[in-house]
Design a protein around this motif. Structure first.
Motif, short mmCIF file in Angstrom:
data_model
loop_
_atom_site.label_atom_id
_atom_site.label_comp_id
_atom_site.label_asym_id
_atom_site.label_seq_id
_atom_site.Cartn_x
_atom_site.Cartn_y
_atom_site.Cartn_z
N UNK A 130 0.85 -1.19 0.00
CA UNK A 130 0.00 0.00 0.00
C UNK A 130 0.89 1.24 0.00
N UNK A 131 0.82 2.00 -1.06
CA UNK A 131 1.63 3.21 -1.17
C UNK A 131 1.05 4.32 -0.31
N UNK A 132 1.94 5.06 0.36
CA UNK A 132 1.54 6.18 1.20
C UNK A 132 1.74 7.49 0.43
N UNK A 133 0.90 8.44 0.74
CA UNK A 133 1.02 9.76 0.11
C UNK A 133 2.08 10.55 0.88
N UNK A 134 3.34 10.16 0.66
CA UNK A 134 4.43 10.75 1.42
C UNK A 134 5.70 10.73 0.59
N UNK A 135 6.49 11.77 0.76
CA UNK A 135 7.81 11.82 0.14
C UNK A 135 8.92 11.64 1.17
N UNK A 136 8.55 11.22 2.36
CA UNK A 136 9.51 11.10 3.45
C UNK A 136 10.22 9.77 3.45
N UNK A 137 10.63 9.35 4.66
CA UNK A 137 11.41 8.12 4.81
C UNK A 137 10.57 6.88 4.51
N UNK A 138 9.30 6.91 4.87
CA UNK A 138 8.43 5.76 4.70
C UNK A 138 7.39 6.06 3.62
N UNK A 139 7.43 5.33 2.55
CA UNK A 139 6.52 5.57 1.43
C UNK A 139 5.59 4.38 1.18
N UNK A 140 5.76 3.30 1.95
CA UNK A 140 4.90 2.12 1.84
C UNK A 140 4.41 1.76 3.23
N UNK A 141 3.14 1.40 3.33
CA UNK A 141 2.57 1.01 4.61
C UNK A 141 3.21 -0.29 5.11
N UNK A 142 3.57 -0.29 6.39
CA UNK A 142 4.19 -1.49 6.97
C UNK A 142 3.21 -2.65 6.97
N UNK A 143 3.75 -3.84 6.71
CA UNK A 143 2.91 -5.03 6.62
C UNK A 143 3.59 -6.18 7.35
N UNK A 144 2.79 -7.07 7.91
CA UNK A 144 3.32 -8.15 8.76
C UNK A 144 4.17 -9.16 8.00
N UNK A 145 4.10 -9.20 6.66
CA UNK A 145 4.88 -10.19 5.93
C UNK A 145 6.38 -9.90 6.00
N UNK A 146 6.75 -8.74 6.56
CA UNK A 146 8.16 -8.48 6.80
C UNK A 146 8.73 -9.38 7.88
N UNK A 147 7.86 -10.04 8.66
CA UNK A 147 8.28 -10.89 9.75
C UNK A 147 8.09 -12.35 9.35
N UNK A 148 9.17 -13.08 9.33
CA UNK A 148 9.17 -14.45 8.79
C UNK A 148 8.30 -15.39 9.63
N UNK A 149 7.81 -16.50 9.05
CA UNK A 149 6.71 -17.26 9.66
C UNK A 149 7.08 -18.27 10.75
N UNK A 150 8.33 -18.70 10.85
CA UNK A 150 8.62 -19.81 11.75
C UNK A 150 8.29 -19.49 13.20
N UNK A 151 8.78 -18.36 13.69
CA UNK A 151 8.57 -18.03 15.10
C UNK A 151 7.09 -17.84 15.44
N UNK A 152 6.32 -17.04 14.70
CA UNK A 152 4.89 -16.95 15.03
C UNK A 152 4.15 -18.27 14.87
N UNK A 153 4.60 -19.13 13.95
CA UNK A 153 3.97 -20.45 13.83
C UNK A 153 4.23 -21.28 15.07
N UNK A 154 5.43 -21.21 15.61
CA UNK A 154 5.73 -21.93 16.85
C UNK A 154 4.89 -21.39 18.00
N UNK A 155 4.71 -20.08 18.05
CA UNK A 155 3.87 -19.49 19.10
C UNK A 155 2.45 -20.05 19.02
N UNK A 156 1.91 -20.07 17.82
CA UNK A 156 0.53 -20.56 17.64
C UNK A 156 0.44 -22.05 17.99
N UNK A 157 1.42 -22.83 17.57
CA UNK A 157 1.40 -24.27 17.87
C UNK A 157 1.46 -24.53 19.36
N UNK A 158 2.34 -23.82 20.07
CA UNK A 158 2.46 -24.01 21.52
C UNK A 158 1.18 -23.57 22.22
N UNK A 159 0.58 -22.48 21.75
CA UNK A 159 -0.66 -22.00 22.34
C UNK A 159 -1.79 -23.02 22.17
#
Length: 451
Positions: A130-159
């Motif tokens: 998602x593009x942001x209306x900005x010319x600054x340092x951040x021009x794309x909306x942060x998204x959770x796919x930046x965080x790799x899946x193994x660790x959160x998958x382990x959290x969910x499995x243990x839970x």
């Protein structure tokens, strides 16, 4: 030097010299009365309840106990000091739960990146650019796919398996993984410098700069556990295990690329040398080379496919988090500013930046000492690639302490040197370091910076 046999011989001699607890030492002959003692012990074992006999540790696990005990005690001391500082300052009460705050001090351990991991564990991924209306340092909306899946998958499995909430499961995964990582660090260093140095190295990792994330909702402990045992597998020529561990690490963090490269390089060198090729065969090293990068590549490819842009992951890192490889330009800018007492650079946090500066200045010395120990190629490649990646990337400079936490081979030389000290001196050192780590390794990164 890097074979299992060599490590066993080193351990035996080190144990004999230093009299480490839990290690076998040869004696001149059998002690008087040992036969009667053995018969009495066997009779008692026969009368013990079945559950108590099942709790007996296997002999192979016993050498790890001193290292794990030292690691655990040092971490508990540091965490206690961290909690005390948080309560004394009280600043976390005024911060948002997502940004270093919470109702209780332990909530801080699940903030910043921890918040993202818990979001993935609870809701999964929703890939988008998602593009942001900005010319600054951040021009794309942060998204959770930046965080790799193994660790959160382990959290969910243990839970799901235990009934714990996601926060408790995240802490449990990190703590258990940290002990696996400490055991792996012990195993690697033991092969090179002996068991006593391995024990000290595990303790040093507990009090290293940035170690506060080891018992937080962060993926460092899982990654170091995989990396340490992958390096150990290469050193002991267990190529299939090394490839699988590197493959798994590729599902945990993008910096797994340095581990994948180190394993691949070690395998390639083994295949290139006729003597080692005859000794270890071709299939194992070749398998490790092929399987190691598939986890990392698969996830990055999935992000690209899900968003419709093959470079989506890299766009998110660069334009959503301002993290990208710039060949050290950002690091040089920070060093120049800090040298003249200025903070005219992106992501300036005075206290963590100064601590990270001291670590960066110590790196040439630590690297030289590590190389003097002549470690195996996989450790050298993994460490140097980790350092180049961290210092060559624009990211929060104050987090250099945390980003270099996986470079555990840097502990080799200090651990070998400290291992020569007697127990009282080591006790004083680790007591002081553990107490201090509650500030520099915990409070500084969580409350005075952004981990």
């Amino acid at each position: 030097m890097d074979t299992a046999a060599d490590g066993t011989a080193t351990d035996a001699s080190a144990g004999a010299r230093h009299g480490l607890p839990g290690e076998h030492r040869e004696t001149a002959g059998p002690r008087p009365g040992t036969g009667a003692l053995d018969r009495a012990r066997a009779a008692w074992d026969g009368r013990r309840p079945a559950w108590s006999r099942r709790l007996t540790l296997p002999p192979g696990a016993r050498p790890y106990l001193p290292a794990l005990a030292l690691y655990g005690v040092a971490k508990l001391v540091g965490l206690t000091v961290f909690a005390s500082l948080l309560e004394y300052a009280g600043d976390y009460h005024d911060k948002k739960p997502r940004f270093g705050g919470g109702a209780h001090w332990w909530d801080v351990l699940a903030t910043w990146d921890g918040w993202w991991y818990l979001q993935v564990a609870e809701h999964g991924y929703h890939p988008s650019l998602v593009r942001l209306d900005s010319d600054g340092l951040f021009t794309v909306q942060q998204n959770s796919v930046a965080f790799f899946p193994l660790y959160p998958a382990l959290i969910r499995m243990v839970s799901e398996a235990t009934g714990l909430g996601l926060y408790g499961s995240g802490i449990l995964v990190s703590v258990l993984a940290s002990f696996v990582a400490a055991a792996g660090i012990y195993a690697v260093v033991r092969l090179i410098a002996g068991a006593r140095a391995g024990t000290v190295a595990a303790g040093l990792w507990a009090v290293a700069p940035g170690a506060g994330v080891e018992w937080a909702v962060y993926s460092e402990s899982v990654f170091v556990a995989l990396a340490a045992w992958a390096c150990y597998a290469v050193m002991t020529r267990r190529w299939v295990a090394a490839g699988l561990l590197a493959f798994t690490a590729g599902l945990n963090r993008p910096t797994s690329a340095v581990l994948i490269g180190a394993v691949g390089l070690a395998a390639l060198v083994t295949l290139a040398r006729p003597a080692s090729r005859r000794e270890h065969g071709v299939r194992g090293p070749l398998y490790a080379m092929v399987i190691a990068p598939l986890g990392l590549l698969s996830y990055v490819a999935w992000v690209g496919w899900s968003t419709g842009d093959p470079s989506a992951y890299f766009i998110l890192q660069r334009e959503g988090w301002a993290h990208f490889f710039d060949y050290g330009a950002y690091t040089l800018d920070v060093l120049r500013n800090l040298a003249v007492g200025r903070g005219d650079y992106v992501f300036a946090f005075s206290t963590p930046d100064l601590l990270s500066l001291q670590l960066v200045l110590a790196l040439p010395f630590l690297i030289a000492l590590m190389l003097r120990k002549k470690p195996p190629l996989v450790l050298v490649a993994y460490t140097l690639a980790s350092i180049i990646t961290v210092l060559g990337t624009q990211q929060m400079f104050g987090n250099t302490m945390r980003y270099l936490l996986p470079a555990f081979p840097l502990l080799l030389a200090p651990a070998a040197a400290l291992a020569r000290l007697k127990l009282p001196s080591l006790t004083v050192f680790f007591t002081t370091a553990a107490i201090a780590s509650g500030w520099y390794a915990h409070y500084v990164i969580f409350e005075l910076g952004v981990p």
